[in-house]
Design a protein around this motif. Structure first.
Motif, mmCIF file in Angstrom:
data_model
loop_
_atom_site.group_PDB
_atom_site.id
_atom_site.type_symbol
_atom_site.label_atom_id
_atom_site.label_comp_id
_atom_site.label_asym_id
_atom_site.label_seq_id
_atom_site.Cartn_x
_atom_site.Cartn_y
_atom_site.Cartn_z
ATOM 1 N N VAL A 100 0.823 -1.208 0.000
ATOM 2 C CA VAL A 100 0.000 0.000 0.000
ATOM 3 C C VAL A 100 0.860 1.262 0.000
ATOM 4 C CG1 VAL A 100 -1.607 1.347 1.420
ATOM 5 C CG2 VAL A 100 -2.013 -1.090 1.061
ATOM 6 N N LEU A 101 1.967 1.231 0.729
ATOM 7 C CA LEU A 101 2.785 2.435 0.888
ATOM 8 C C LEU A 101 3.795 2.640 -0.243
ATOM 9 C CD1 LEU A 101 3.574 2.448 4.722
ATOM 10 C CD2 LEU A 101 1.684 3.513 3.481
ATOM 11 N N SER A 102 4.028 1.630 -1.064
ATOM 12 C CA SER A 102 5.034 1.752 -2.129
ATOM 13 C C SER A 102 4.389 2.154 -3.445
ATOM 14 C CB SER A 102 5.799 0.437 -2.291
ATOM 15 O OG SER A 102 4.907 -0.648 -2.500
ATOM 16 N N GLN A 103 5.227 2.663 -4.353
ATOM 17 C CA GLN A 103 4.765 3.147 -5.646
ATOM 18 C C GLN A 103 5.538 2.458 -6.765
ATOM 19 O OE1 GLN A 103 2.211 5.345 -5.932
ATOM 20 N NE2 GLN A 103 2.025 5.417 -3.694
ATOM 21 N N GLU A 104 4.884 2.332 -7.908
ATOM 22 C CA GLU A 104 5.544 1.769 -9.083
ATOM 23 C C GLU A 104 6.710 2.658 -9.511
ATOM 24 O OE1 GLU A 104 4.889 -1.009 -10.714
ATOM 25 O OE2 GLU A 104 2.964 -1.662 -9.875
ATOM 26 N N ASP A 105 7.836 2.044 -9.790
ATOM 27 C CA ASP A 105 9.015 2.741 -10.334
ATOM 28 C C ASP A 105 9.482 3.890 -9.452
ATOM 29 O OD1 ASP A 105 9.041 1.055 -12.625
ATOM 30 O OD2 ASP A 105 7.474 2.281 -13.523
ATOM 31 N N ASP A 106 9.242 3.784 -8.147
ATOM 32 C CA ASP A 106 9.680 4.817 -7.199
ATOM 33 C C ASP A 106 10.418 4.124 -6.062
ATOM 34 O OD1 ASP A 106 10.096 7.047 -5.671
ATOM 35 O OD2 ASP A 106 8.007 7.264 -5.035
ATOM 36 N N PRO A 107 11.746 4.042 -6.124
ATOM 37 C CA PRO A 107 12.508 3.315 -5.106
ATOM 38 C C PRO A 107 12.219 3.823 -3.694
ATOM 39 C CG PRO A 107 13.907 3.875 -6.970
ATOM 40 C CD PRO A 107 12.615 4.610 -7.180
ATOM 41 N N ASN A 108 12.046 2.890 -2.779
ATOM 42 C CA ASN A 108 11.808 3.223 -1.378
ATOM 43 C C ASN A 108 12.609 2.242 -0.520
ATOM 44 O OD1 ASN A 108 10.826 3.950 1.146
ATOM 45 N ND2 ASN A 108 8.714 4.180 0.437
ATOM 46 N N PRO A 109 13.943 2.403 -0.517
ATOM 47 C CA PRO A 109 14.782 1.445 0.206
ATOM 48 C C PRO A 109 14.500 1.401 1.701
ATOM 49 C CG PRO A 109 16.066 3.355 -0.518
ATOM 50 C CD PRO A 109 14.736 3.459 -1.191
ATOM 51 N N GLU A 110 14.055 2.512 2.295
ATOM 52 C CA GLU A 110 13.756 2.503 3.731
ATOM 53 C C GLU A 110 12.559 1.605 4.033
ATOM 54 O OE1 GLU A 110 13.444 6.836 4.347
ATOM 55 O OE2 GLU A 110 15.026 6.564 5.845
ATOM 56 N N LEU A 111 11.552 1.648 3.183
ATOM 57 C CA LEU A 111 10.384 0.797 3.391
ATOM 58 C C LEU A 111 10.751 -0.667 3.188
ATOM 59 C CD1 LEU A 111 7.350 0.476 3.911
ATOM 60 C CD2 LEU A 111 6.970 0.856 1.461
ATOM 61 N N LEU A 112 11.553 -0.955 2.183
ATOM 62 C CA LEU A 112 11.995 -2.336 1.970
ATOM 63 C C LEU A 112 12.791 -2.827 3.167
ATOM 64 C CD1 LEU A 112 12.327 -4.870 0.257
ATOM 65 C CD2 LEU A 112 14.264 -3.753 -0.888
ATOM 66 N N SER A 113 13.722 -2.012 3.660
ATOM 67 C CA SER A 113 14.526 -2.415 4.822
ATOM 68 C C SER A 113 13.655 -2.615 6.049
ATOM 69 C CB SER A 113 15.596 -1.358 5.102
ATOM 70 O OG SER A 113 16.545 -1.312 4.062
ATOM 71 N N LEU A 114 12.673 -1.735 6.262
ATOM 72 C CA LEU A 114 11.775 -1.878 7.404
ATOM 73 C C LEU A 114 11.039 -3.217 7.340
ATOM 74 C CD1 LEU A 114 10.173 -0.857 9.866
ATOM 75 C CD2 LEU A 114 8.609 0.272 8.252
ATOM 76 N N THR A 115 10.524 -3.553 6.171
ATOM 77 C CA THR A 115 9.763 -4.792 6.028
ATOM 78 C C THR A 115 10.656 -6.009 6.227
ATOM 79 O OG1 THR A 115 8.365 -3.615 4.422
ATOM 80 C CG2 THR A 115 8.113 -6.007 4.576
ATOM 81 N N LEU A 116 11.822 -6.006 5.608
ATOM 82 C CA LEU A 116 12.752 -7.121 5.769
ATOM 83 C C LEU A 116 13.220 -7.251 7.215
ATOM 84 C CD1 LEU A 116 14.944 -6.725 2.545
ATOM 85 C CD2 LEU A 116 13.330 -8.577 3.043
ATOM 86 N N ASN A 117 13.520 -6.127 7.853
ATOM 87 C CA ASN A 117 13.959 -6.171 9.251
ATOM 88 C C ASN A 117 12.852 -6.681 10.166
ATOM 89 O OD1 ASN A 117 16.482 -5.224 8.557
ATOM 90 N ND2 ASN A 117 16.050 -3.097 9.094
ATOM 91 N N GLY A 118 11.597 -6.314 9.841
ATOM 92 C CA GLY A 118 10.480 -6.811 10.626
ATOM 93 C C GLY A 118 10.335 -8.327 10.516
ATOM 94 N N LEU A 119 10.462 -8.839 9.294
ATOM 95 C CA LEU A 119 10.399 -10.290 9.092
ATOM 96 C C LEU A 119 11.560 -10.990 9.800
ATOM 97 C CD1 LEU A 119 9.460 -10.408 5.286
ATOM 98 C CD2 LEU A 119 7.914 -10.517 7.264
ATOM 99 N N TYR A 120 12.738 -10.386 9.731
ATOM 100 C CA TYR A 120 13.921 -10.953 10.383
ATOM 101 C C TYR A 120 13.754 -10.964 11.905
ATOM 102 C CZ TYR A 120 18.881 -11.813 11.334
ATOM 103 O OH TYR A 120 20.070 -12.346 11.769
ATOM 104 N N ALA A 121 13.193 -9.879 12.448
ATOM 105 C CA ALA A 121 12.996 -9.796 13.893
ATOM 106 C C ALA A 121 12.011 -10.855 14.379
ATOM 107 C CB ALA A 121 12.506 -8.406 14.285
ATOM 108 N N LEU A 122 10.995 -11.149 13.560
ATOM 109 C CA LEU A 122 10.032 -12.183 13.929
ATOM 110 C C LEU A 122 10.632 -13.582 13.828
ATOM 111 C CD1 LEU A 122 6.781 -10.950 12.116
ATOM 112 C CD2 LEU A 122 7.197 -10.938 14.576
ATOM 113 N N GLY A 123 11.293 -13.857 12.688
ATOM 114 C CA GLY A 123 11.727 -15.218 12.410
ATOM 115 C C GLY A 123 13.074 -15.598 12.972
ATOM 116 N N LYS A 124 14.033 -14.701 12.897
ATOM 117 C CA LYS A 124 15.397 -15.016 13.309
ATOM 118 C C LYS A 124 15.711 -14.579 14.736
ATOM 119 C CE LYS A 124 16.551 -16.485 9.145
ATOM 120 N NZ LYS A 124 16.851 -17.914 8.859
#
Length: 259
Positions: A100-124
């Protein structure tokens, strides 16, 4: 034309007999729709890399206006999430928020890192679900342009007020009651956690602690703040809540708790 990108699969949809359409949040190109041909076949070499919540490196080619995956290699599959329904449902909620928060062809590395870090915090890291959930939601709201004002009471200037206004994203004291917006009670511990989440380095986002009751209230507040600012709900969040007893999200004068 071929190119490579790394990204997280946020959504997968069956397409034709054996294909998938993937919504991928990439590091360098933002949100993209990629067609993965034949990936639903049992022996497809790309099967693992093209599933929901897979962080993968994709080799993509453009053909007739469609971005199609030619090769895909997994970077991280988060197997701990896939083995636990609660964790998987919460991770899927994170993915829907990121979509919902991301846009086509508009890089958002902070949002990607937040999501990946959240998954990592849950699983690892095995951090508490409600801590990761609340921190993710509040930080996501900040990245979306809805950073709350957590400095002081907006009326009297008290640096430690005890009410948070959902619609305005600001603070008040209980005695400085205004008529606009839903007010939720905040303890000093919850307020400290909110301030930490909005200001800390991304690498330290899930490093704080709260006691159980405060943690439930923090998670409920962050959830309601994000949904209020975005003016929408999330089906994945509804499913996550269906796995638990009902959450009390009372307004002024009530706590936020899961029984």
């Amino acid at each position: 034309m071929y190119w490579k990108t790394q990204g997280l699969v946020l959504r997968e949809v069956a397409y034709r007999d054996t294909d998938k359409l993937l919504t991928v949040l990439t590091r360098d190109r933002g949100k993209m729709t990629l067609k993965a041909r034949g990936v639903r076949r049992s022996r497809s070499p790309m099967k693992a890399a093209c599933q929901l919540l897979a962080c993968s490196e994709f080799t993509v080619f453009e053909y007739r206006g469609m971005s199609t995956v030619n090769e895909a290699q997994t970077v991280e599959l988060f197997p701990e999430l896939r083995a636990d329904l609660e964790l998987l449902s919460l991770g899927t909620y994170f993915a829907q928020v990121a979509e919902v928060l991301s846009q086509e062809d508009d890089p958002n590395p902070e949002l990607l890192s937040l999501t990946l870090n959240g998954l990592y915090a849950l699983g690892k890291l095995h951090r508490p679900q409600l801590l990761v959930k609340g921190a993710f939601e509040l930080r996501a709201a900040c990245l979306a342009g809805y950073a709350p004002d957590l400095g002081e009471c907006r009326i009297c200037g008290n640096p430690e007020p005890d009410r948070f206004i959902l619609t305005g994203g600001c603070l008040e004291c209980a005695g400085c009651h205004s008529t606009d917006g839903v007010r939720l009670p905040v303890t000093p511990g919850i307020l400290a956690a909110m301030r930490y989440v909005t200001d800390c380095p991304s690498s330290k986002l899930f490093s704080f602690q709260l006691q159980d009751a405060s943690l439930r209230a923090f998670s409920g507040l962050a959830e309601r703040y994000l949904s209020t600012q975005l003016e929408r709900g999330f089906t994945t969040l509804d499913f996550y809540h269906s796995l638990f007893p009902a959450m009390d999200t009372g307004d002024e004068g009530h706590g936020l708790s899961r029984t």
